[in-house]
Structures are given as structure tokens and as C-alpha cells.
Design an enzyme around this catalytic site. Sequence first.
Site, PDB file in Angstrom:
ATOM      1  N   HIS A 155      -5.214 -87.722  61.643  1.00  0.00           N
ATOM      2  CA  HIS A 155      -4.552 -87.886  62.952  1.00  0.00           C
ATOM      3  C   HIS A 155      -5.132 -86.948  64.006  1.00  0.00           C
ATOM      4  O   HIS A 155      -4.434 -86.552  64.936  1.00  0.00           O
ATOM      5  CB  HIS A 155      -3.041 -87.618  62.849  1.00  0.00           C
ATOM      6  N   SER A 276     -27.226 -85.226  83.714  1.00  0.00           N
ATOM      7  CA  SER A 276     -26.495 -85.952  84.755  1.00  0.00           C
ATOM      8  C   SER A 276     -27.307 -85.905  86.045  1.00  0.00           C
ATOM      9  O   SER A 276     -27.972 -84.913  86.343  1.00  0.00           O
ATOM     10  CB  SER A 276     -25.139 -85.292  84.961  1.00  0.00           C
ATOM     11  N   LYS A 282     -24.757 -80.598  82.926  1.00  0.00           N
ATOM     12  CA  LYS A 282     -24.374 -81.541  81.873  1.00  0.00           C
ATOM     13  C   LYS A 282     -25.476 -81.793  80.839  1.00  0.00           C
ATOM     14  O   LYS A 282     -26.638 -81.903  81.167  1.00  0.00           O
ATOM     15  CB  LYS A 282     -23.988 -82.897  82.494  1.00  0.00           C
ATOM     16  N   GLU A 289     -23.384 -92.156  72.041  1.00  0.00           N
ATOM     17  CA  GLU A 289     -22.473 -93.081  72.738  1.00  0.00           C
ATOM     18  C   GLU A 289     -23.016 -94.506  72.671  1.00  0.00           C
ATOM     19  O   GLU A 289     -22.266 -95.476  72.553  1.00  0.00           O
ATOM     20  CB  GLU A 289     -22.303 -92.663  74.201  1.00  0.00           C
TER      21      GLU A 289
END
Length: 458
Positions: A155, A276, A282, A289
Amino acid sequence: MKLWGGRFKDTTDPLVEKFSASINFDWVLYEEDIEGSIAHAEMLEKIGILTRKEKDSIIKALGQIKKEIERGEFKFSSELEDIHMHIESRLIEILGDTARKLHTGRSRNDQVSLDMRLFLKKKIKEIKAKILNLLKTIIEKAESEKETLMPGYTHMQRAQVVTFAHYILAYYFMLKRDLERLITLERTINTLPLGSGAIAGSNIPLDREFVKEKLGFLNISENSMDTVSDRDFCLDTVYAMAMIMLHLSRLSEDMIVFSTEEFSFISLPDSLCTGSSLMPHKKNPDSLELIRGKTSRVIGDLISLFTLLKGLPLTYNRDMQEDKEPLFHAIETVSNAVDIARLCIEKMELKKERMEKAVYESYMPAVELTEYLTLKGIPFREAHAIVGKMVVLCEDKGIKLHEMDLMDMKGFSTIIEEDVYAFIEPKNIIKNRKTIGSASLYEVDRTIEREKGYLNTF
Ligand code: ARG
């Protein structure tokens, strides 16, 4: 005129030609199409349809066509529909009438199935090798992180103490199942469809045994109607691809979360990340992803194939041409994703102190404390309740279980002795676990040794 144009008075509408052409994606089957034609020509010679000279000239011209395609000299056009027509037309251009004998007893219906089976045999072998590499990389990582403590989650909450080795080996076993699935798949694909003709076989005594041996198939398909309408092997393949993507997607998700500043358990290699355009600080985990994102399309490929086939009457229907793009896409995506996952595991940096800190700053040893009481004779449910109350007290005081003093502990159960501290020490926890397959040093060692042996069998 089209190779099948005999019964037509009018020409095909250019729009239909454009709509029905598959050459822009099925050209990749050229090598297999040529390989299949060579075996077919050899068989036609054996049964007396082609002379030896004719067969030799066909094989030579097919070799020339292969070179033309590889050198980028071959002219593709949507008028010729697909790769099968392209190669046959070019053959006729080179050889004339001799080439017109090649299609004897053959239909594009059994030809396309043959090409795809040969293509898949090659691709599955390549993907198997990539997965094997990934499995080896995971084993190496596990071996170097045998004692690295980390929290195991359920969880998304800290659940029990594990080691990074045990954690990463979970992915080893998912991918090992994928590898085994590919081995089963290889057997499914290994059946020769050629010789089934368009639907019903042939009056010409085609020697299917001969072709089977030539092309290295294990079996010969047993029902011509099933053969030309069967795409189970494509679905099995895409299912296997979707499962691999599913596993890599979950791995990616873990890595993305673990590399956040909030977790800081790992640092991803620069080579797999991008920056970025606006925020100079970044470092984004784009390749992971994209594994996660592309998984959805591969799952979509599987659904496409299911939907494509579910309402089709026997036998071949042109709808089936739509099987190729999802199939090729799934294979191509997996092929790249497996390599990216391997680079990620190989090159990521573990922040061991952070993981260990997360272990010590948790109540995870509550499980061991419960087992401590259980082993001393307190019924498990009662032990569970006692430790639950101890956790509440600790939370109120802002301390962890190992920071509680013995007198306070005894307040909850007089059975607790000094030895409790050793029992709930994370470094001991991973030594003491007893069950097969558990997160224990001994079990992880045993697993690594056994699986190294398994990998050596390939
Ligand atoms: N391009 C076709 C396909 O991929 C080959 C088979 C065509 N057969 C036919 N009867 N039109 O399915």
C-alpha cells in the site's frame, strides 16, 4: 496487369490500392519471404515442376532481389500491394516465364503465415537473448547488494525489512517467467503452414516434409483451413510482449518513485534521463516513463488482435492483414524496453544510507516483535494487539520500537526480555528469517547460486 488480374475487366481504383497496400509495413518480411520461396522452389524441383536449371535461376534471382532491397535499390509501390507481390513481380521482370512457375501450389494465404512464423522465430530468439542479459544484470546487482537494507512496501507504506537484493530479485522472477513463456511460444510458432494453399491444399503432390526440413520447422500444420485462418501464434506473441512490458512498467514505476527527492533511494544514470526546457535543475526519468507509457500501446496491440479475429468467419479474410502493425509494434517496443531496463539496473546508483535510514526510522520491526512474543507462547492475535499498543505509545513519545526501554516494554508483556533488542534489529532480522523464498540473507544467497546455474544452461 496485376498478377491476379485475369478475371478483371476494370482496373483497381487508386484509392483502393492506397487503402489496401501493406507494403509500407510488411516489407520487413522480405528476408523470410525469399527464404520461403527458395525452399518452395527446391521442393518444386524435387517433385518435377521445375527443372534444376529453372530452380537455380529462381534462387539466383531471389538472391539478387534480396541485395536490391538491402541496398535500397528496390522499387516499392502500393500498386503491388504487399511484399509477396513485390518480390514475385520483380522475379518475373528478371526471369520471365520461369518465374511464373514459382507460385505453383502456393497462395499468399499460406505464404504470409510462413513469413510471419519465420520472422517471429528470429525475433523471439533475439528478445530471449536480451532478456537473458537483463536477468544476468539483475543477478549481478543482487549479488552486490545482498546486505543492503531497504523498506519493503505494501500500500506504499513501509511494511517489512527487506534487502535490495531480495527486492530486485522479484523482477528477476517476473522476467524469468517471461523467458519461459517465450520458450513455450517458440514451440507454438514452430509449425510449417506452407503447403496449405489458399484454403484446401493442392492436387499437386507438394512435399511438405521436405519443406519442413529445409526451413527447420518442428511440425507440419494439420488442417489447411485452420492453417490459413490461424493467428493464435500472433496473439500468443503479443501476449508475451504485453507481459514483459507490464513487468518493465512496474519496474519503471518503482525506479521513478525511488529516484524522487522525497525517496532518494536511487539516482538514475544521466544517460537515461533528459532535462527540462525551462527548469535548469530538472533531471527527468523520461525513458522509464516511456516504458510505462508504451506499455499501454502494447496492451492495445493485444486488444487489437483479439478484436480483429473474434468475428472472422473461416478462413482467410483480408482483415487479417491488419495483424502485422500491432505485432511488429509490440516486438519492436519490447526489444528496446528490455535494453533500457538493463541499462537502468546496471547503471543506477543506490543511496544505501537513505534506504537504511528509512528502515531504522520505521515501525517495520513490529512484525518481528509480534513473532518474538508468539515464539514465547503468546497467541498471535494477542501478540498483534500488544505490539499495536506499543506502537501507539512510541508514536506518542516520538520514538521507534528499538528505542523503548525494557521496563516500558515489560509494561505491555512481562515475557519480554533483554534479547528482544537483538530480535528486532534489522541486520538480524534478515539473518533470522526461516521460510523458503523469504527476504533472508541465506535464502537470497541460495537463490542467487541456483539461478546462476539456471542462466548457465542457456
Ligand atoms: N498482405 C496479405 C496479408 O497480410 C497477404 C495475404 C493476401 N491474401 C489474399 N487472399 N489477398 O494478409
